[in-house]
Scaffold this motif. Structure first.
Motif: not given
Length: 181
Positions: A36-37, A50-53, A56-60
């Motif tokens: 995820m980039v 950075a926080v948003t990414l 997102m990584a935790r969800m996806l």
């Protein structure tokens, strides 16, 4: 053909949410690593991204092998040796496309690997809708990177619309004030 590394490029927009869900489903079906980039615009503070990414990584990323990367400038699929890129498309047309360009189109043209573009309106019946996943959104003006609910903030939109008109008026005024030769 074996897809081992799948890259999901996100700008945290609605189009990216939809593409993220497609990337997740594809990575699960192919047993691929999901990268995820997010590319931070020049001059923007990367802290919020950075926080948003991470969110997102935790969800996806549930149930997947995944990596995240926050990049500045142009991102290259060659760096991660990915086999496929999944990217959302806003479907811009007309003037906004000419002014802003199409990131998805550039990725398709320049990519060394397969690219799957996902329109923001895409939903597959029977699958989880992207809107059902509550991902935090980070809306940034593409011109100044300030907070906005639109693609371009009101101040930048006024500047973009006003600058050509101001230049034209200045040119006309300068022509009137010149003495005849």
């Amino acid at each position: 053909m074996r897809i081992r590394n799948l890259l999901f490029a996100t700008d945290f927009s609605h189009a990216s949410e939809t593409a993220g869900q497609v990337a997740r489903e594809a990575a699960l079906e192919m047993a691929a690593r999901l990268h995820m980039v997010h590319v931070v615009p020049a001059g923007a503070d990367p802290a919020g991204a950075a926080v948003t990414l991470s969110d997102m990584a935790r969800m996806l990323g549930r149930g997947l092998v995944f990596e995240t990367a926050l990049l500045a400038g142009r991102a290259a699929a060659r760096d991660k040796r990915v086999d496929m890129i999944v990217i959302g498309t806003h479907g811009r047309t007309g003037l906004s496309r000419r002014i802003l360009g199409s990131v998805a189109e550039a990725v398709v043209r320049l990519s060394p690997c397969l690219v799957l573009t996902v329109p923001s309106a895409y939903t597959r019946e029977g699958s989880t809708r992207a809107s059902d996943i509550s991902l935090p959104t980070l809306e940034r003006c593409v011109v100044c990177a300030g907070n906005t609910h639109d693609l371009i903030c009101a101040a930048c939109r006024e500047r973009i619309r006003g600058e050509p008109l101001e230049r034209k008026l200045e040119t006309e005024r300068a022509g009137r004030h010149r003495a005849p030769a």
